[in-house]
Motif scaffolding. Structure first.
Motif, PDB file in Angstrom:
ATOM      1  N   LYS A 191       8.014  50.859 -22.460  1.00 33.96           N
ATOM      2  CA  LYS A 191       7.882  50.069 -21.238  1.00 33.96           C
ATOM      3  C   LYS A 191       8.352  50.871 -20.029  1.00 33.96           C
ATOM      4  CE  LYS A 191       8.306  45.640 -23.611  1.00 33.96           C
ATOM      5  NZ  LYS A 191       9.033  44.362 -23.746  1.00 33.96           N
ATOM      6  N   GLY A 193       6.987  51.539 -17.170  1.00 31.35           N
ATOM      7  CA  GLY A 193       6.806  50.894 -15.873  1.00 31.35           C
ATOM      8  C   GLY A 193       7.977  49.999 -15.518  1.00 31.35           C
ATOM      9  N   LYS A 194       8.411  49.190 -16.469  1.00 32.58           N
ATOM     10  CA  LYS A 194       9.543  48.289 -16.223  1.00 32.58           C
ATOM     11  C   LYS A 194      10.828  49.077 -15.977  1.00 32.58           C
ATOM     12  CE  LYS A 194       8.075  44.035 -18.515  1.00 32.58           C
ATOM     13  NZ  LYS A 194       8.422  43.002 -19.524  1.00 32.58           N
ATOM     14  N   PRO A 205       5.993  46.337  -9.899  1.00 31.49           N
ATOM     15  CA  PRO A 205       5.174  46.708 -11.067  1.00 31.49           C
ATOM     16  C   PRO A 205       3.843  47.333 -10.671  1.00 31.49           C
ATOM     17  CG  PRO A 205       6.175  44.566 -11.417  1.00 31.49           C
ATOM     18  CD  PRO A 205       6.484  44.954  -9.999  1.00 31.49           C
ATOM     19  N   LEU A 206       3.307  46.950  -9.505  1.00 27.67           N
ATOM     20  CA  LEU A 206       2.026  47.470  -9.056  1.00 27.67           C
ATOM     21  C   LEU A 206       2.063  48.990  -8.903  1.00 27.67           C
ATOM     22  CD1 LEU A 206      -0.735  46.225  -8.263  1.00 27.67           C
ATOM     23  CD2 LEU A 206       0.030  46.318  -5.888  1.00 27.67           C
ATOM     24  N   SER A 208       4.571  51.032  -9.981  1.00 27.05           N
ATOM     25  CA  SER A 208       5.081  51.695 -11.190  1.00 27.05           C
ATOM     26  C   SER A 208       3.969  51.852 -12.228  1.00 27.05           C
ATOM     27  CB  SER A 208       6.263  50.915 -11.787  1.00 27.05           C
ATOM     28  OG  SER A 208       5.848  49.667 -12.279  1.00 27.05           O
ATOM     29  N   ASN A 209       3.065  50.870 -12.285  1.00 21.35           N
ATOM     30  CA  ASN A 209       1.913  50.985 -13.190  1.00 21.35           C
ATOM     31  C   ASN A 209       0.981  52.118 -12.758  1.00 21.35           C
ATOM     32  OD1 ASN A 209       2.807  48.852 -14.748  1.00 21.35           O
ATOM     33  ND2 ASN A 209       1.541  47.329 -13.711  1.00 21.35           N
ATOM     34  N   GLU A 210       0.931  52.379 -11.452  1.00 21.37           N
ATOM     35  CA  GLU A 210       0.137  53.494 -10.945  1.00 21.37           C
ATOM     36  C   GLU A 210       0.708  54.824 -11.425  1.00 21.37           C
ATOM     37  OE1 GLU A 210      -2.836  55.516  -8.572  1.00 21.37           O
ATOM     38  OE2 GLU A 210      -2.658  53.558  -9.534  1.00 21.37           O
ATOM     39  N   VAL A 212       2.477  55.332 -14.184  1.00 22.10           N
ATOM     40  CA  VAL A 212       2.205  55.454 -15.620  1.00 22.10           C
ATOM     41  C   VAL A 212       0.743  55.818 -15.861  1.00 22.10           C
ATOM     42  CG1 VAL A 212       2.172  54.218 -17.824  1.00 22.10           C
ATOM     43  CG2 VAL A 212       4.064  53.851 -16.214  1.00 22.10           C
ATOM     44  N   ALA A 213      -0.155  55.206 -15.088  1.00 26.25           N
ATOM     45  CA  ALA A 213      -1.587  55.500 -15.248  1.00 26.25           C
ATOM     46  C   ALA A 213      -1.893  56.942 -14.861  1.00 26.25           C
ATOM     47  CB  ALA A 213      -2.411  54.534 -14.406  1.00 26.25           C
ATOM     48  N   TYR A 251      -5.923  42.597  -5.061  1.00 22.01           N
ATOM     49  CA  TYR A 251      -4.661  43.291  -4.803  1.00 22.01           C
ATOM     50  C   TYR A 251      -4.725  43.971  -3.438  1.00 22.01           C
ATOM     51  CZ  TYR A 251      -4.382  42.956  -9.925  1.00 22.01           C
ATOM     52  OH  TYR A 251      -4.376  42.508 -11.213  1.00 22.01           O
ATOM     53  N   HIS A 259      -5.404  53.049 -10.839  1.00 23.55           N
ATOM     54  CA  HIS A 259      -5.435  52.337 -12.124  1.00 23.55           C
ATOM     55  C   HIS A 259      -6.113  50.966 -12.015  1.00 23.55           C
ATOM     56  CE1 HIS A 259      -1.891  50.245 -10.451  1.00 23.55           C
ATOM     57  NE2 HIS A 259      -2.069  49.328 -11.382  1.00 23.55           N
TER      58      HIS A 259
END
Length: 567
Positions: A191, A193-194, A205-206, A208-210, A212-213, A251, A259
């Motif tokens: 996890k 991103g978290k 999270p928006l 952080s997910n970028e 990770v992607a 978004y 992502h």
């Protein structure tokens, strides 16, 4: 949460560039949790929106128009007292938190220089707007009051000391190097991103997910580089405001997010981005609150009328069997000699049948033969008369259904002002008791929304029945072009031109489709004709018209296009 700490940073930079050194000209509080400050800076008036809405809290410049209450709320009165005419000297963010401080220089009651600080805390349902006396550090007032019993750490009441929200003690992502990122992540836990959100200030999270992607295969070698790369445009202030419609969700952010897949709309400023994103969203929420009782009423009326239609159609079906009663009466009359009082039924030759079959006719044993025959003729006459009545009732009930479906559509696109006009209409039509509506001292003319086509032609749009009637029957000229979705509840649209271009007709049709029940559809049929060919039948319900000599175009509703044309 797209309006995270990093987005707040970018917004503070945008506001500083546009507003610092400006003077406060006007202050309004159009809604319970929102303020509008008109600040004169850089040679123009700028509308600064401060929102503590539980779902749509934000700070931005805006071009939208809000209706102000006739009497300002107490917080608005207090804001005017302390900030009217003040100079905005500085706008600061608290670290990378979603707290923005506006510092104003003004004068107190005796004419001495005084400094006030206005804090906007963007924290979901805990969002707030707080006015503070800088010298004393105490709160003058806030848009939401929080007593000690509700929050022992921070009391938000006039006279209390202003205390910043609790510090999260996270790392600054904009100055973090690869080593700092590595030290912040336990790759065995997963996890990623978290973990990034938990370790770095201002991250949602928006974004952080970028990270990770962008890393692809997330591990010790890829994540640090992806993190630094993602933060670089934010650090260098190279913003590309974008709205991404993924189909089921939309978004926004100040940089593109690779992502997320979907249609992208790029805007010039963050404020323009928020105006586009929130276009109608916050207003929809307010309308739902103000019009909740109307929605229930309209829903109940629709359900009642749809049930009535089913019953009427069954009655009509039975009535349409009237001919059978006539045949039975005639067959019985032809065989009266064979009928005896006390019989329950009789079999006779059915001379209506070419095959010459026998038919059984039920009888009332209490009646004599002639009365039994007359009973069938009476049923025939009654059923024949019922067809006319039932057909009239079906037409009337279908009109009611169309009317309430139109009202439902109008609620979907209504502003708070429109809600009151719909409420007044329902009182006039007898669906709501008059005591539930505030009486106005003087009837007001409906305010018609205006749009401008690509070639500069003015387009008017009615958003409820009162506006539709006023627009079509009072405002529009006879040779103007009138538009409406074909056989679909929607708004009346008028192009203020006798010979508009094809492009203007298509753009007006897009507005008509957008403000209709087919808003979410594609290839929506829209009729257009001259206003002279539009008529309101005598006794028709509000907003209902008939028209002829129309042409039809097919368009797909486009919210972005509608907003671009808004005057």
């Amino acid at each position: 949460m797209a309006f995270d700490g990093l987005f707040t940073k970018a917004m503070v930079e945008e506001l500083n560039e546009a507003l610092t050194g400006g003077r406060v000209n006007k202050i309004h509080q159009p809604y319970k949790n929102e303020m509008i400050m008109v600040i004169r800076a850089r040679g123009k008036n700028n509308k600064l929106l401060l929102s503590a809405h539980p779902s749509y809290a934000r700070v931005q410049l805006t071009d939208t128009v809000q209706d102000n209450p006739s009497e300002p709320p107490l917080f608005c009165v207090m804001m005017r007292k302390h900030l009217d005419g003040a100079i905005l000297e500085n706008i600061q963010q608290n670290g990378l938190d979603r707290t923005i401080m506006f510092e104003f220089k003004g004068k107190n009651e005796i004419g001495d220089i005084s400094y006030k600080q206005l804090y906007v805390e963007i924290m979901g349902r805990h969002s707030n707007i707080i006015l503070v006396d800088k010298e004393k550090g105490t709160m003058i007032d806030s848009i939401k009051h929080i007593p000690p019993a509700q929050n022992s750490y921070r009391t938000i009441l006039p006279g209390s000391l202003y205390v910043n929200p609790p510090a999260q003690n996270k790392k600054n992502p904009l100055i973090a190097d690869a080593e700092t990122v590595l030290q912040s992540i336990d790759f065995n836990t997963g996890k990623i991103g978290k973990q990034l959100v938990a370790s770095f200030e201002g991250l949602s999270p928006l974004i952080s997910n970028e990270v990770v992607a962008c890393a692809g295969l997330a591990n010790r070698e890829t994540i640090p580089g992806a993190f630094v790369k993602t933060m670089k445009p934010i650090l260098e202030k190279k913003y590309t405001p974008v709205m991404i419609d993924s189909g089921d969700k939309t978004y926004f952010y100040m940089i593109d997010l690779s992502h997320l897949k979907g249609e992208r709309t790029k805007l010039d400023t963050l404020s323009m981005l928020l105006d586009r994103y929130y276009f109608g969203k916050a207003e929809r929420d307010r309308v739902r609150q103000q019009g909740n009782d109307l929605e229930r009423l309209i829903s109940n009326e629709l359900q009642k009328n749809r049930s009535k239609i089913h019953k009427l159609e069954r009655t009509l079906e039975e009535a349409e069997n009237a001919g059978e009663y006539q045949r039975l009466g005639e067959l019985l009359t032809a065989n009266l000699y064979a009928v005896k009082k006390g019989m329950n039924e009789i079999q006779v030759l059915n001379y209506y049948d070419e095959a010459g079959s026998m038919i059984t006719i039920p009888l009332d044993p209490r009646k004599n033969p002639a009365d039994n025959a007359q009973k069938y003729f009476s049923r025939y006459q009654k059923a024949k008369n019922a067809i006319i009545v039932v057909q009239e009732q079906i037409a009337k009930t279908n009109d009611e259904i169309y009317y309430f479906e139109a009202l439902f559509q109008q609620l979907e696109s209504a502003s708070p002002r429109d809600i009151e006009e719909i409420r007044e209409e329902l009182v006039e039509e007898g669906y709501i008791k008059a005591r539930h509506v505030k009486k106005k001292k003087k009837p007001e003319k409906p305010i018609i929304e205006e749009y401008v086509s690509s070639d500069g032609t003015l387009i008017h749009a009615g958003k409820n029945n009162r506006q539709n009637d006023y627009l079509t029957n009072k405002v529009a000229r006879r040779d103007d072009i009138w538009l409406h979705t074909k056989d679909i509840p929607g708004s009346h649209i008028v192009i203020q031109s006798a010979e508009p271009s094809d492009e203007t007709i298509l753009e007006a049709a897009i507005i008509a489709a957008y403000y209709s029940k087919a808003k979410e559809s594609s290839s929506v049929p829209v009729d257009y004709t001259k206003v002279r060919h539009v008529k309101k039948p005598s006794g028709a319900k509000p907003g209902f018209v008939i028209y002829d000599q129309q042409h039809t175009v097919y368009v797909t509703p486009d919210e972005g296009k509608v907003m671009e044309m808004k005057k």
